[in-house]
Design a protein around this motif. Sequence first.
Motif, short mmCIF file in Angstrom:
data_model
loop_
_atom_site.label_atom_id
_atom_site.label_comp_id
_atom_site.label_asym_id
_atom_site.label_seq_id
_atom_site.Cartn_x
_atom_site.Cartn_y
_atom_site.Cartn_z
N MET A 265 -5.27 -4.61 37.87
CA MET A 265 -6.19 -4.86 37.32
C MET A 265 -6.80 -6.31 37.47
SD MET A 265 -6.32 -7.03 33.58
CE MET A 265 -5.70 -8.27 34.05
N ILE A 266 -6.43 -6.85 38.62
CA ILE A 266 -5.86 -8.30 39.37
C ILE A 266 -7.16 -7.57 40.68
CG2 ILE A 266 -5.37 -10.51 40.60
CD1 ILE A 266 -3.02 -10.22 38.06
N ARG A 267 -6.31 -6.28 40.76
CA ARG A 267 -7.34 -5.81 42.31
C ARG A 267 -8.64 -5.75 42.18
NH1 ARG A 267 -2.01 -5.18 42.79
NH2 ARG A 267 -1.93 -2.58 42.04
N GLY A 268 -9.12 -5.07 40.86
CA GLY A 268 -9.83 -4.05 40.71
C GLY A 268 -11.09 -5.11 40.58
N LEU A 269 -10.84 -6.26 39.17
CA LEU A 269 -11.62 -7.43 38.87
C LEU A 269 -11.38 -8.68 40.70
CD1 LEU A 269 -10.75 -8.26 35.66
CD2 LEU A 269 -12.39 -6.84 36.36
N GLU A 270 -11.25 -8.08 41.57
CA GLU A 270 -11.12 -8.71 42.44
C GLU A 270 -12.78 -8.76 43.21
OE1 GLU A 270 -10.29 -7.98 46.70
OE2 GLU A 270 -8.93 -8.69 46.13
N LYS A 271 -13.05 -7.84 43.23
CA LYS A 271 -14.81 -7.34 44.07
C LYS A 271 -16.42 -8.14 42.60
CE LYS A 271 -15.53 -3.28 41.54
NZ LYS A 271 -13.59 -3.43 40.05
N ASN A 272 -15.64 -8.41 41.69
CA ASN A 272 -16.64 -8.96 40.58
C ASN A 272 -15.93 -10.18 39.68
OD1 ASN A 272 -15.39 -7.57 39.25
ND2 ASN A 272 -16.27 -6.15 38.68
N ALA A 273 -15.12 -10.30 39.93
CA ALA A 273 -14.26 -11.97 39.32
C ALA A 273 -15.69 -12.97 38.92
CB ALA A 273 -13.89 -11.84 38.44
N TYR A 274 -15.94 -13.04 40.82
CA TYR A 274 -16.21 -14.28 41.38
C TYR A 274 -17.93 -14.47 40.73
CZ TYR A 274 -17.83 -18.08 44.60
OH TYR A 274 -18.07 -18.82 44.70
N ALA A 275 -18.63 -13.34 40.71
CA ALA A 275 -19.95 -13.17 40.98
C ALA A 275 -20.27 -12.83 39.14
CB ALA A 275 -20.38 -11.13 41.77
N ALA A 276 -19.42 -12.60 38.38
CA ALA A 276 -19.44 -13.35 36.96
C ALA A 276 -19.75 -14.57 36.81
CB ALA A 276 -18.77 -12.51 36.54
N VAL A 277 -19.27 -15.14 37.61
CA VAL A 277 -19.80 -16.70 37.44
C VAL A 277 -21.23 -17.07 38.99
CG1 VAL A 277 -17.51 -17.11 36.95
CG2 VAL A 277 -17.53 -16.93 38.91
N SER A 355 -10.18 -13.64 43.02
CA SER A 355 -11.43 -13.19 43.68
C SER A 355 -12.42 -14.72 44.28
CB SER A 355 -11.99 -13.05 42.39
OG SER A 355 -13.86 -12.30 42.57
N MET A 356 -12.56 -15.71 43.78
CA MET A 356 -13.01 -17.23 44.39
C MET A 356 -12.72 -16.34 45.92
SD MET A 356 -13.90 -20.94 44.07
CE MET A 356 -12.54 -20.80 44.23
N VAL A 357 -11.03 -17.29 46.00
CA VAL A 357 -10.65 -17.63 47.28
C VAL A 357 -10.65 -16.20 48.00
CG1 VAL A 357 -8.25 -17.87 48.13
CG2 VAL A 357 -9.27 -19.27 45.85
N VAL A 358 -10.07 -15.15 48.01
CA VAL A 358 -10.55 -14.37 48.29
C VAL A 358 -12.09 -13.67 48.86
CG1 VAL A 358 -10.52 -11.45 48.91
CG2 VAL A 358 -8.42 -12.69 47.73
N THR A 359 -13.12 -13.78 48.52
CA THR A 359 -14.30 -13.64 48.35
C THR A 359 -14.73 -14.20 49.62
OG1 THR A 359 -14.87 -13.07 45.84
CG2 THR A 359 -16.79 -13.58 47.93
N LEU A 360 -14.32 -16.21 49.86
CA LEU A 360 -14.41 -17.03 50.37
C LEU A 360 -13.92 -16.82 51.23
CD1 LEU A 360 -15.19 -20.45 48.01
CD2 LEU A 360 -16.60 -19.26 49.09
#
Length: 382
Positions: A265-277, A355-360
């Motif tokens: 779940m944590i890995r699956g939400l990595e792609k869109n959790a930061y986008a959700a905010v 998600s934010m940290v990985v995306t940045l």
Amino acid sequence: MDYSLLIAAAILLVWLLIGQEVFRGNRRVRWLARLPLPATATWPRVSVVFAARNEAATVGAAVPTMLALDYPDWELIAVNDRSEDGTGAILDRLATANPRLKVVHVTELPAGWLGKNHALADGAQAATGEWILFTDADIHFRPDVLRRAIAYARAQTLDHLAAVPALGAPGHWLGICINAFSFGFCAGLRPWKINDPRSPAHGGVGAFNLVRTSTYRKLGGHVPIHLRPDDDIKLGKLMKSGGFSEFAFGAGAISVAWYASVGEMIRGLEKNAYAAVDYRCWVPPLGALALAAGVLWPLAALFVATGPAWWCYAGTVAVMLALGCDQPRFTGGRWWHGLFLPAGLVVIVATVFRSMVVTLWTGGIRWRGTFYPLGDLKDNKV
């Protein structure tokens, strides 16, 4: 002035306000499985569309439930999005046995598109229905759900009806996290406000986004959300901007085995959790601060506070856990998972932060085998 009591009372007041909003709000949301089913003389044509990439483990069980829908006039469009496993072959075999199923094979991804969004746009382009139901390749349907949804949407002159499925969890820790996610989803999106045109509340769910085709096409289809990882929620925002939108609970009508473990779940939400905010870098730290002050501190204060302040913190914990235990009746799960709501919220907030940290750190997201630069993602504002 006793500042410790003032702080304890303020935290309790915040939780009482949240509790009143969520407790009453959840009970104002309709249930997909309980929508009235009139004896309608004519039924508009509906196109059910889903995208699948490397879903050989799920489509074989989910698609037959879609094909078993008892709606009079409908088609099923499956978009095989560059799958590298047996997904395409499974879909082709199912289509051979059932002419309602049409399979669209995508072999290349055009520039400027997320894979799933492009696949759904392709499916919508092939759709011939007056309504389009966007769903996912792993959703299981009860046979009468489409008739109930269409009858209700037409009776209420809706342009969009979204529903959240029952989220299956194979283990208790995952169930606890899913319950916390569901609570945060309802508290944040306020689905009971979505049908209010005066409210900015909006939302959608990838499992069940039913749209009026004419309104969807008038608003540009998936083009305005071509690079949104949170495409389902933003499709809901788009549809509400051009018509009437509503949200329903789908437990008892649609279901999905969402993730197999907490780590998945944590890995699956990595792609869109930061986008959700909306890629706002101050939101996850603020969420972590709110978690520490409003959830973890009241628990710790039970061991250090005294007098009236202790009673305020005890009331806060009681309200928090009561809300957690109430949530599963709306989105599935076991009531006692709510007793561990604080632990689940820690995981959810940490997931958004991660998600934010990985995306940045990486400068973008990787989804369905393709990397998308953060700058391009941010430019797609909805």
